[in-house]
Structures are given as structure tokens and as C-alpha cells.
Design a protein around this motif. Structure first.
Motif, PDB file in Angstrom:
ATOM      1  N   MET A   8     -14.850  11.070  -5.748  1.00  0.00           N
ATOM      2  CA  MET A   8     -14.045  11.880  -5.550  1.00  0.00           C
ATOM      3  C   MET A   8     -13.457  12.786  -6.472  1.00  0.00           C
ATOM      4  O   MET A   8     -13.505  13.991  -6.597  1.00  0.00           O
ATOM      5  N   VAL A   9     -12.713  12.241  -7.600  1.00  0.00           N
ATOM      6  CA  VAL A   9     -11.826  12.858  -8.473  1.00  0.00           C
ATOM      7  C   VAL A   9     -12.754  13.495  -9.566  1.00  0.00           C
ATOM      8  O   VAL A   9     -12.703  14.709  -9.981  1.00  0.00           O
ATOM      9  N   VAL A  10     -14.076  12.850 -10.101  1.00  0.00           N
ATOM     10  CA  VAL A  10     -14.770  13.265 -11.135  1.00  0.00           C
ATOM     11  C   VAL A  10     -15.813  14.037 -10.450  1.00  0.00           C
ATOM     12  O   VAL A  10     -16.088  15.160 -10.921  1.00  0.00           O
ATOM     13  N   SER A  62      -4.659  11.711   3.309  1.00  0.00           N
ATOM     14  CA  SER A  62      -3.714  10.895   2.095  1.00  0.00           C
ATOM     15  C   SER A  62      -4.644   9.980   1.211  1.00  0.00           C
ATOM     16  O   SER A  62      -4.970   9.024   1.496  1.00  0.00           O
ATOM     17  N   GLY A  63      -4.562  10.573   0.207  1.00  0.00           N
ATOM     18  CA  GLY A  63      -5.496   9.845  -0.889  1.00  0.00           C
ATOM     19  C   GLY A  63      -6.756  10.653  -1.265  1.00  0.00           C
ATOM     20  O   GLY A  63      -6.723  11.889  -1.023  1.00  0.00           O
ATOM     21  N   ALA A  64      -7.640   9.890  -1.702  1.00  0.00           N
ATOM     22  CA  ALA A  64      -8.842  10.809  -2.195  1.00  0.00           C
ATOM     23  C   ALA A  64      -9.644  11.505  -1.326  1.00  0.00           C
ATOM     24  O   ALA A  64     -10.198  12.496  -1.595  1.00  0.00           O
ATOM     25  N   GLY A  65      -9.570  11.196   0.071  1.00  0.00           N
ATOM     26  CA  GLY A  65     -10.447  11.870   0.860  1.00  0.00           C
ATOM     27  C   GLY A  65     -11.879  11.364   1.035  1.00  0.00           C
ATOM     28  O   GLY A  65     -12.244  10.377   0.105  1.00  0.00           O
ATOM     29  N   ASN A  70     -10.107   8.075 -14.342  1.00  0.00           N
ATOM     30  CA  ASN A  70      -9.220   9.060 -14.656  1.00  0.00           C
ATOM     31  C   ASN A  70      -7.970   9.138 -13.732  1.00  0.00           C
ATOM     32  O   ASN A  70      -7.911  10.044 -13.510  1.00  0.00           O
ATOM     33  N   PRO A  71      -7.490   7.804 -13.425  1.00  0.00           N
ATOM     34  CA  PRO A  71      -6.578   7.810 -12.404  1.00  0.00           C
ATOM     35  C   PRO A  71      -5.094   8.621 -12.997  1.00  0.00           C
ATOM     36  O   PRO A  71      -4.949   8.279 -14.062  1.00  0.00           O
ATOM     37  N   SER A  72      -4.445   8.929 -12.076  1.00  0.00           N
ATOM     38  CA  SER A  72      -3.100   9.561 -12.440  1.00  0.00           C
ATOM     39  C   SER A  72      -2.178   8.357 -12.751  1.00  0.00           C
ATOM     40  O   SER A  72      -1.119   8.695 -13.500  1.00  0.00           O
ATOM     41  N   GLY A  73      -2.168   7.220 -11.980  1.00  0.00           N
ATOM     42  CA  GLY A  73      -1.183   6.307 -12.187  1.00  0.00           C
ATOM     43  C   GLY A  73      -0.197   6.405 -11.032  1.00  0.00           C
ATOM     44  O   GLY A  73       0.634   5.359 -11.185  1.00  0.00           O
ATOM     45  N   ALA A  74      -0.267   7.010 -10.234  1.00  0.00           N
ATOM     46  CA  ALA A  74       0.694   7.333  -8.995  1.00  0.00           C
ATOM     47  C   ALA A  74       0.427   6.236  -8.048  1.00  0.00           C
ATOM     48  O   ALA A  74       1.392   5.420  -7.749  1.00  0.00           O
ATOM     49  N   ASP A  75      -0.645   5.645  -7.872  1.00  0.00           N
ATOM     50  CA  ASP A  75      -0.722   4.615  -7.079  1.00  0.00           C
ATOM     51  C   ASP A  75      -0.324   3.308  -7.500  1.00  0.00           C
ATOM     52  O   ASP A  75       0.392   2.480  -6.752  1.00  0.00           O
ATOM     53  N   PRO A  76      -0.363   2.733  -8.685  1.00  0.00           N
ATOM     54  CA  PRO A  76      -0.154   1.505  -9.330  1.00  0.00           C
ATOM     55  C   PRO A  76       1.542   1.717  -9.431  1.00  0.00           C
ATOM     56  O   PRO A  76       2.367   0.621  -9.026  1.00  0.00           O
ATOM     57  N   THR A 104     -16.434   6.628  -3.710  1.00  0.00           N
ATOM     58  CA  THR A 104     -15.444   6.068  -4.208  1.00  0.00           C
ATOM     59  C   THR A 104     -14.084   7.010  -4.610  1.00  0.00           C
ATOM     60  O   THR A 104     -14.443   8.344  -4.744  1.00  0.00           O
ATOM     61  N   THR A 105     -12.997   6.606  -4.892  1.00  0.00           N
ATOM     62  CA  THR A 105     -12.051   7.564  -5.458  1.00  0.00           C
ATOM     63  C   THR A 105     -12.483   8.051  -6.832  1.00  0.00           C
ATOM     64  O   THR A 105     -12.269   9.517  -6.882  1.00  0.00           O
ATOM     65  N   LYS A 106     -13.166   7.209  -7.556  1.00  0.00           N
ATOM     66  CA  LYS A 106     -13.614   7.944  -8.790  1.00  0.00           C
ATOM     67  C   LYS A 106     -14.454   9.012  -8.583  1.00  0.00           C
ATOM     68  O   LYS A 106     -14.569  10.000  -9.347  1.00  0.00           O
ATOM     69  N   GLY A 132       0.244  15.747  -2.775  1.00  0.00           N
ATOM     70  CA  GLY A 132       0.074  15.865  -4.140  1.00  0.00           C
ATOM     71  C   GLY A 132      -1.184  15.177  -4.709  1.00  0.00           C
ATOM     72  O   GLY A 132      -1.361  15.109  -5.785  1.00  0.00           O
ATOM     73  N   GLU A 133      -1.889  14.634  -3.614  1.00  0.00           N
ATOM     74  CA  GLU A 133      -3.141  13.989  -4.079  1.00  0.00           C
ATOM     75  C   GLU A 133      -4.239  15.045  -4.904  1.00  0.00           C
ATOM     76  O   GLU A 133      -4.052  16.101  -4.325  1.00  0.00           O
ATOM     77  N   HIS A 134      -5.027  14.541  -5.766  1.00  0.00           N
ATOM     78  CA  HIS A 134      -5.848  15.179  -6.500  1.00  0.00           C
ATOM     79  C   HIS A 134      -4.784  16.090  -7.527  1.00  0.00           C
ATOM     80  O   HIS A 134      -5.234  16.087  -8.596  1.00  0.00           O
ATOM     81  N   ALA A 135      -4.044  16.902  -7.135  1.00  0.00           N
ATOM     82  CA  ALA A 135      -3.339  17.914  -7.821  1.00  0.00           C
ATOM     83  C   ALA A 135      -2.700  17.112  -8.921  1.00  0.00           C
ATOM     84  O   ALA A 135      -2.613  17.384 -10.050  1.00  0.00           O
ATOM     85  N   VAL A 136      -2.162  15.691  -8.581  1.00  0.00           N
ATOM     86  CA  VAL A 136      -1.304  14.968  -9.529  1.00  0.00           C
ATOM     87  C   VAL A 136      -2.496  14.576 -10.647  1.00  0.00           C
ATOM     88  O   VAL A 136      -1.890  14.267 -11.756  1.00  0.00           O
ATOM     89  N   VAL A 137      -3.708  14.494 -10.603  1.00  0.00           N
ATOM     90  CA  VAL A 137      -4.648  14.144 -11.657  1.00  0.00           C
ATOM     91  C   VAL A 137      -4.663  15.446 -12.688  1.00  0.00           C
ATOM     92  O   VAL A 137      -4.857  14.939 -14.015  1.00  0.00           O
ATOM     93  N   TYR A 138      -4.177  16.397 -12.406  1.00  0.00           N
ATOM     94  CA  TYR A 138      -4.317  17.527 -13.219  1.00  0.00           C
ATOM     95  C   TYR A 138      -2.656  17.939 -13.671  1.00  0.00           C
ATOM     96  O   TYR A 138      -2.632  19.173 -14.166  1.00  0.00           O
ATOM     97  N   GLY A 164       0.916  -1.109   0.106  1.00  0.00           N
ATOM     98  CA  GLY A 164       0.062   0.078   0.236  1.00  0.00           C
ATOM     99  C   GLY A 164       0.737   1.302  -0.020  1.00  0.00           C
ATOM    100  O   GLY A 164       2.058   1.220  -0.230  1.00  0.00           O
ATOM    101  N   LYS A 165       0.384   2.355   0.339  1.00  0.00           N
ATOM    102  CA  LYS A 165       0.887   3.887   0.019  1.00  0.00           C
ATOM    103  C   LYS A 165       0.458   4.923   0.733  1.00  0.00           C
ATOM    104  O   LYS A 165      -0.649   4.852   1.306  1.00  0.00           O
ATOM    105  N   VAL A 166       1.402   5.955   1.105  1.00  0.00           N
ATOM    106  CA  VAL A 166       0.735   7.003   1.549  1.00  0.00           C
ATOM    107  C   VAL A 166       1.179   7.810   0.819  1.00  0.00           C
ATOM    108  O   VAL A 166       2.293   8.043  -0.007  1.00  0.00           O
ATOM    109  N   ILE A 167       0.392   9.103   0.570  1.00  0.00           N
ATOM    110  CA  ILE A 167       0.720  10.377  -0.396  1.00  0.00           C
ATOM    111  C   ILE A 167       1.090  11.449   0.608  1.00  0.00           C
ATOM    112  O   ILE A 167       0.287  12.039   1.438  1.00  0.00           O
ATOM    113  N   LEU A 168       2.452  11.547   0.480  1.00  0.00           N
ATOM    114  CA  LEU A 168       2.929  12.712   1.383  1.00  0.00           C
ATOM    115  C   LEU A 168       2.358  14.201   0.952  1.00  0.00           C
ATOM    116  O   LEU A 168       2.083  14.805   1.759  1.00  0.00           O
TER     117      LEU A 168
HETATM  118  C1  MEV Z   1      -5.735   8.562  -4.916  1.00  0.00           C
HETATM  119  O1  MEV Z   1      -4.682   7.741  -3.994  1.00  0.00           O
HETATM  120  C2  MEV Z   1      -5.064   9.661  -5.406  1.00  0.00           C
HETATM  121  C3  MEV Z   1      -5.839  10.835  -6.146  1.00  0.00           C
HETATM  122  O2  MEV Z   1      -5.012  11.693  -6.572  1.00  0.00           O
HETATM  123  C4  MEV Z   1      -6.193  10.089  -7.593  1.00  0.00           C
HETATM  124  C5  MEV Z   1      -4.983   9.543  -8.382  1.00  0.00           C
HETATM  125  O3  MEV Z   1      -4.009   9.990  -8.333  1.00  0.00           O
HETATM  126  O4  MEV Z   1      -5.514   8.928  -9.454  1.00  0.00           O
HETATM  127  C6  MEV Z   1      -6.975  11.324  -5.452  1.00  0.00           C
END
Ligand code: MEV
Length: 284
Positions: A157-159, A237-240, A103-109, A153-155, A25-31, A19-23
Motif C-alpha cells: 500500500m505504501v510503496v 485506520s492504517g494502510a487500507g 519504508n515505515p514511518s515508525g508511528a506504529d512501533p 500488505t502495508t508495504k 495521519g496514516e500515509h501522510a506520516v510516511v511523507y 495494537g493501535k488505531v490511527i485517528l
Molecule cells: C500503517 O499503520 C500506517 C501507514 O502510515 C504506514 C506507516 O506509518 O508506516 C500506512
């Protein structure tokens, strides 16, 4: 893939992914802004019968779905007699994530595949850049507190949440996303030893921007204010999540020798995770 464990009946052929934590950049990374992500010492394991065992709380922002996509992709490679090629695992896991999240950023995988610490940026669908970071200084201990599984869901929250805010007030949301980028870069310079930083201040600032873009619920905001009042800092940390809980929040308290008493007084059940752990791997 729930926290409850599915028994694995003596299978020796297993792969696991973290698993992961996002220190930051969450959400911003989608843009197209950067994110700073770390793999944690909580893993999801899949065996050759595709049974799943997970230590990662599900749907709480700790990358359980990405870890699942990565582990399944790795097991599929093994089934077809191929070596665990991380590039192939990542591409396949990213495609699976697209099915889950749109529309994931791809950071998690990426972090679940490669592990460690990553600076991640999606420039375009076809260009996802990431760089492994060697952390040059000891990071202050970070704690996690689970506010609970978000209703969204993350989706969603993002969309529907952040995406809707962006479509309706692009300038305002862009200003917050740029703010997140600034925090992310300050963390990077701190972690790589280039500059000093006040970890608590960076976390508070990041949380403020995440609240501005609408990723944090009222109940989670109350927790964060309580934590801040007691001398700590916290951010999702994540989508919230907005209707109820917001998943995992990342906590920093400058007096770690007293954190147990502190968290008891606050009435929060915190747990520690190790950051920068290994990515997808074979397990015996
Ligand atoms: C989810 O862990 C992080 C988001 O930025 C979505 C993504 O990066 O795909 C909310």
C-alpha cells in the motif's frame, strides 16, 4: 501471530504490547506529516519460548506486526538480562518494521512501545519526533468495524499504491496529504481542549483525502457511503486496501445510545475499543 491463539504452556515470563488505531495521519506520516495515534486495549503477548498469543486482528490496520516487533524486542532485552528500556525497544522494533515494510514511518512501533496517545512525526530517518498527549476532554465513543483483511500488505500500500500515485501526480497527492495534516491538527486542538470540533466532520474529511490518494477499495467506499447516509462517519485506520477489503474502519455515530440498533440496521458487526491504553509491559 494470528487471531488464533497459540497456547502458552505455563510460562510466567511474558511481555505484552498493544495494537493501535490511527485517528488521523496514516500515509501522510510516511511523507513527514504528523499522525495522531492511540494504543488500544487489544494486546499481543509473547512468552520466553517466543510463543505468541494475540487479541489483535492480523494485517487489518490495528498494528499487529508492530506489536509483534515490540514484544519480541522487549523479550530479547529480557533474555539478555536487561531492563525494559522503552527507547531501546522502540529502536529495535523500528528496525524489525523496516524488514517487514521497507519504508515505515515508525508511528506504529512508537505507539505500541509507549502507549497512550501520541503525536508522531518523522522528520528524517534519524529524527523521529513524538509527543505524548494528555487528552483533556472526553473523546466521543469510537467504534471499529472490520471490512476484512486487505489483499495488499502495508508495504504494498505504501510503496505500490500510494507511493505510485505520489510519483505520478505529486502535486495532487501532496494537496491531499496537506488536507490530512489539517484534519490531524484540528483533532489535536480538539483533544487538548484548545478548540471545538465536529468529530463526524473531521472523520468524513479525512476519509475523503484517503480516498483521493487511493488507499480505499470500492467495496469499503460503499460501506462508508452507507454509514454516512445513515448519519454516521467512517474512515480507514492504517494502510487500507484497494483490491478487496481495507481492514479496520473507525466509525463515529453521534447517537451512541442507539448505536446497537443503528449498526444492526446497517448490517455491520461493530466493536468498541478503549483508547489510550498502556504500552509494552511485563505480564505475570
Ligand atoms: C500503517 O499503520 C500506517 C501507514 O502510515 C504506514 C506507516 O506509518 O508506516 C500506512
Amino acid at each position: 501471530m494470528n487471531r488464533e491463539m497459540v497456547k502458552q504452556k505455563g510460562s510466567k515470563n511474558k511481555v505484552s504490547a498493544p495494537g493501535k488505531v490511527i485517528l488521523s495521519g496514516e500515509h501522510a506520516v510516511v511523507y513527514g506529516y504528523p499522525a495522531l495515534v492511540a494504543a488500544v486495549d487489544r494486546r499481543l503477548t509473547v512468552n520466553d519460548k517466543l510463543e505468541v498469543k494475540s487479541e489483535i486482528p492480523m494485517g487489518c490496520g490495528m498494528g499487529s506486526s508492530a506489536a509483534y516487533a515490540v514484544a519480541i524486542s522487549a523479550m530479547n532485552l529480557k533474555h539478555s538480562g536487561k531492563a525494559l528500556d522503552k527507547g531501546k525497544i522502540y529502536e529495535s522494533a523500528y528496525e524489525i518494521e523496516k524488514q517487514f515494510h521497507g519504508n515505515p514511518s515508525g508511528a506504529d512501533p512508537a505507539i505500541s512501545t509507549y502507549g497512550g496517545w501520541l503525536w508522531y512525526r518523522k522528520e528524517a530517518e534519524a529524527v523521529k519526533l513524538f509527543s505524548r498527549i494528555s487528552v483533556a476532554r472526553k473523546l466521543p465513543d469510537l467504534l471499529l468495524f472490520n471490512t476484512g483483511k486487505p489483499e495488499e500488505t502495508t508495504k504494498e500500500m505504501v510503496v505500490n499504491v500510494v507511493g505510485k500515485a505520489y510519483r505520478e501526480s505529486q502535486d495532487k497527492v501532496t494537496a491531499s496529504l496537506r488536507g490530512i495534516e489539517g484534519v490531524c491538527k484540528a483533532w489535536l486542538r480538539f483533544l487538548t481542549g484548545e478548540e471545538k470540533a465536529d468529530a463526524g466532520e473531521l472523520i468524513r474529511e479525512n476519509e475523503k483525502y484517503l480516498e483521493e490518494i487511493g488507499a480505499v477499495s470500492e467495496s469499503t467506499k460503499s460501506w462508508v457511503r452507507k454509514i454516512e447516509k445513515a448519519g454516521g462517519s467512517a474512515k480507514i485506520s492504517g494502510a487500507g486496501g484497494v483490491k478487496g477489503a481495507s481492514g479496520i474502519i473507525l466509525l463515529y455515530y453521534p447517537h451512541m445510545d442507539q448505536f446497537e440498533r443503528w449498526s444492526e440496521q446497517l448490517g455491520i458487526d461493530v466493536f468498541k475499543v478503549k483508547l489510550g491504553e498502556g504500552g509494552v509491559r511485563n505480564e505475570r
